[in-house]
Design a protein around this motif. Structure first.
Motif, PDB file in Angstrom:
ATOM      1  N   PRO A   1      37.250  22.537  -5.090  1.00 27.28           N
ATOM      2  CA  PRO A   1      36.905  22.462  -6.516  1.00 27.28           C
ATOM      3  C   PRO A   1      35.560  21.810  -6.821  1.00 27.28           C
ATOM      4  O   PRO A   1      34.923  22.158  -7.819  1.00 27.28           O
ATOM      5  CB  PRO A   1      38.056  21.642  -7.120  1.00 27.28           C
ATOM      6  N   GLU A   2      35.091  20.889  -5.992  1.00 28.77           N
ATOM      7  CA  GLU A   2      33.820  20.231  -6.295  1.00 28.77           C
ATOM      8  C   GLU A   2      32.621  21.181  -6.284  1.00 28.77           C
ATOM      9  O   GLU A   2      31.537  20.826  -6.721  1.00 28.77           O
ATOM     10  CB  GLU A   2      33.560  19.023  -5.376  1.00 28.77           C
ATOM     11  N   PHE A   3      32.806  22.423  -5.807  1.00 30.59           N
ATOM     12  CA  PHE A   3      31.731  23.415  -5.850  1.00 30.59           C
ATOM     13  C   PHE A   3      31.653  24.103  -7.214  1.00 30.59           C
ATOM     14  O   PHE A   3      30.796  24.953  -7.429  1.00 30.59           O
ATOM     15  CB  PHE A   3      31.883  24.427  -4.714  1.00 30.59           C
ATOM     16  N   GLY A   4      32.553  23.749  -8.117  1.00 36.29           N
ATOM     17  CA  GLY A   4      32.482  24.162  -9.518  1.00 36.29           C
ATOM     18  C   GLY A   4      32.351  25.660  -9.732  1.00 36.29           C
ATOM     19  O   GLY A   4      33.062  26.469  -9.133  1.00 36.29           O
ATOM     20  N   THR A   5      31.391  26.040 -10.593  1.00 36.67           N
ATOM     21  CA  THR A   5      31.256  27.433 -11.021  1.00 36.67           C
ATOM     22  C   THR A   5      30.796  28.374  -9.909  1.00 36.67           C
ATOM     23  O   THR A   5      30.953  29.585 -10.036  1.00 36.67           O
ATOM     24  CB  THR A   5      30.285  27.555 -12.203  1.00 36.67           C
ATOM     25  N   LEU A   6      30.252  27.836  -8.818  1.00 36.40           N
ATOM     26  CA  LEU A   6      29.894  28.700  -7.680  1.00 36.40           C
ATOM     27  C   LEU A   6      31.123  29.477  -7.213  1.00 36.40           C
ATOM     28  O   LEU A   6      31.009  30.632  -6.817  1.00 36.40           O
ATOM     29  CB  LEU A   6      29.313  27.871  -6.530  1.00 36.40           C
TER      30      LEU A   6
ATOM     31  N   ASN B   1      18.873  34.924  -8.152  1.00 33.45           N
ATOM     32  CA  ASN B   1      18.655  33.758  -9.012  1.00 33.45           C
ATOM     33  C   ASN B   1      19.946  33.078  -9.446  1.00 33.45           C
ATOM     34  O   ASN B   1      19.966  31.873  -9.659  1.00 33.45           O
ATOM     35  CB  ASN B   1      17.826  34.149 -10.238  1.00 33.45           C
ATOM     36  N   GLN B   2      21.031  33.834  -9.572  1.00 32.68           N
ATOM     37  CA  GLN B   2      22.291  33.230  -9.981  1.00 32.68           C
ATOM     38  C   GLN B   2      22.814  32.221  -8.962  1.00 32.68           C
ATOM     39  O   GLN B   2      23.628  31.362  -9.289  1.00 32.68           O
ATOM     40  CB  GLN B   2      23.341  34.312 -10.240  1.00 32.68           C
ATOM     41  N   PHE B   3      22.335  32.306  -7.705  1.00 34.30           N
ATOM     42  CA  PHE B   3      22.796  31.417  -6.643  1.00 34.30           C
ATOM     43  C   PHE B   3      21.801  30.298  -6.311  1.00 34.30           C
ATOM     44  O   PHE B   3      22.195  29.240  -5.833  1.00 34.30           O
ATOM     45  CB  PHE B   3      23.044  32.218  -5.351  1.00 34.30           C
ATOM     46  N   ILE B   4      20.511  30.542  -6.515  1.00 32.82           N
ATOM     47  CA  ILE B   4      19.466  29.636  -6.015  1.00 32.82           C
ATOM     48  C   ILE B   4      19.627  28.210  -6.533  1.00 32.82           C
ATOM     49  O   ILE B   4      19.423  27.245  -5.798  1.00 32.82           O
ATOM     50  CB  ILE B   4      18.069  30.215  -6.308  1.00 32.82           C
ATOM     51  N   GLY B   5      20.007  28.033  -7.787  1.00 30.29           N
ATOM     52  CA  GLY B   5      20.147  26.695  -8.356  1.00 30.29           C
ATOM     53  C   GLY B   5      21.189  25.823  -7.675  1.00 30.29           C
ATOM     54  O   GLY B   5      21.157  24.594  -7.797  1.00 30.29           O
ATOM     55  N   TYR B   6      22.108  26.428  -6.934  1.00 31.29           N
ATOM     56  CA  TYR B   6      23.129  25.654  -6.230  1.00 31.29           C
ATOM     57  C   TYR B   6      22.591  25.014  -4.949  1.00 31.29           C
ATOM     58  O   TYR B   6      23.190  24.083  -4.421  1.00 31.29           O
ATOM     59  CB  TYR B   6      24.332  26.540  -5.883  1.00 31.29           C
ATOM     60  N   ALA B   7      21.473  25.509  -4.443  1.00 28.09           N
ATOM     61  CA  ALA B   7      20.896  24.979  -3.202  1.00 28.09           C
ATOM     62  C   ALA B   7      20.086  23.726  -3.536  1.00 28.09           C
ATOM     63  O   ALA B   7      18.880  23.756  -3.701  1.00 28.09           O
ATOM     64  CB  ALA B   7      20.026  26.038  -2.526  1.00 28.09           C
ATOM     65  N   THR B   8      20.783  22.602  -3.643  1.00 27.46           N
ATOM     66  CA  THR B   8      20.188  21.352  -4.122  1.00 27.46           C
ATOM     67  C   THR B   8      19.684  20.445  -3.004  1.00 27.46           C
ATOM     68  O   THR B   8      19.076  19.414  -3.282  1.00 27.46           O
ATOM     69  CB  THR B   8      21.211  20.585  -4.973  1.00 27.46           C
ATOM     70  N   ASN B   9      19.930  20.797  -1.753  1.00 22.41           N
ATOM     71  CA  ASN B   9      19.472  19.997  -0.608  1.00 22.41           C
ATOM     72  C   ASN B   9      18.467  20.814   0.185  1.00 22.41           C
ATOM     73  O   ASN B   9      18.613  22.029   0.315  1.00 22.41           O
ATOM     74  CB  ASN B   9      20.660  19.616   0.281  1.00 22.41           C
ATOM     75  N   THR B  10      17.456  20.154   0.748  1.00 24.58           N
ATOM     76  CA  THR B  10      16.424  20.851   1.516  1.00 24.58           C
ATOM     77  C   THR B  10      16.555  20.501   2.988  1.00 24.58           C
ATOM     78  O   THR B  10      16.661  19.319   3.354  1.00 24.58           O
ATOM     79  CB  THR B  10      15.013  20.464   1.002  1.00 24.58           C
TER      80      THR B  10
ATOM     81  N   GLN C   1      34.041  33.215   4.850  1.00 26.77           N
ATOM     82  CA  GLN C   1      35.090  33.089   3.856  1.00 26.77           C
ATOM     83  C   GLN C   1      34.426  33.241   2.493  1.00 26.77           C
ATOM     84  O   GLN C   1      33.280  32.831   2.313  1.00 26.77           O
ATOM     85  CB  GLN C   1      35.780  31.727   3.944  1.00 26.77           C
ATOM     86  N   PRO C   2      35.120  33.789   1.508  1.00 27.68           N
ATOM     87  CA  PRO C   2      34.513  33.961   0.181  1.00 27.68           C
ATOM     88  C   PRO C   2      34.339  32.627  -0.540  1.00 27.68           C
ATOM     89  O   PRO C   2      34.959  31.621  -0.173  1.00 27.68           O
ATOM     90  CB  PRO C   2      35.515  34.859  -0.544  1.00 27.68           C
ATOM     91  N   VAL C   3      33.507  32.622  -1.593  1.00 30.14           N
ATOM     92  CA  VAL C   3      33.262  31.400  -2.365  1.00 30.14           C
ATOM     93  C   VAL C   3      34.546  30.849  -2.986  1.00 30.14           C
ATOM     94  O   VAL C   3      34.631  29.647  -3.251  1.00 30.14           O
ATOM     95  CB  VAL C   3      32.180  31.599  -3.456  1.00 30.14           C
TER      96      VAL C   3
END
Length: 182
Positions: free
Chosen positions: A125-130, A29-38, A118-120
């Motif tokens: 920087p535009e990937f923010g808190t991810l 769940n900590q990652f799912i919200g980042y998947a904003t495109n389908t 490659q790690p997150v």
């Protein structure tokens, strides 16, 4: 090789007959919200793709036969069988929303081509808190994960209900492999 040793010396790193360990439940769940495109059903899976923060809808069962670049989060809704056959580069994480107690092998992630990650922290920087959610490469509850091609370095833990390496699969894993199934 195991622990840098090969052959009989590698056996020094293997312990048989230890009691089972309890592992924390997988929580994608900590990652799912980042998947904003389908991912669209009209996507041509035979062409090279760059997927950025993508959700693959349940039942789509895509087979990518050309090069795929994944940036950010790839969220695979279950049930699904997703195959990467043309080579895959991941800068980020792959997660599913399956049931951790499902050992059926029905849900699958298959890497039959070469794969590299490659790690997150390598994301811009535009990937923010991810970029701060470090330590995971694949978190796939209820999903079998198979690596059938070669891989360079896989950065982060791989946690799934069935992890297998087949064919000539080989490379370096910088993280743990946690298999939640028998």
């Amino acid at each position: 090789s195991v622990g840098g040793d090969k052959g009989s010396a590698a056996l020094e790193h293997i312990t048989i007959g230890v009691p089972p360990s309890d592992f924390a439940d997988m929580d994608p769940n900590q990652f799912i919200g980042y998947a904003t495109n389908t991912l669209s059903a009209s996507t041509d899976f035979k062409k090279a793709q760059t997927l950025t923060n993508i959700r693959i809808p349940a039942g789509m069962n895509p087979k990518f036969t050309a090069k795929v670049t994944i940036n950010g989060v790839l969220f695979v809704e279950m049930p699904n069988v997703v195959e990467f056959a043309g080579g895959t580069t991941v800068t980020g994480v792959i997660v599913t929303n399956g049931n951790q107690s499902d050992d059926s092998g029905t849900n699958q992630l298959k890497f039959t081509g070469n794969v590299d990650s490659q790690p997150v922290t390598s994301l811009p920087p535009e990937f923010g808190t991810l970029r701060t959610l470090t330590g995971t490469f694949i978190m796939a509850p209820g999903c079998a994960v198979d690596f059938g091609g070669n891989f360079g370095t896989l950065n982060g833990a791989i946690a799934a209900n069935g992890v297998s390496f087949s064919g000539n699969a080989g490379g370096t894993i910088r993280g743990s492999v946690i298999n939640y199934s028998n």
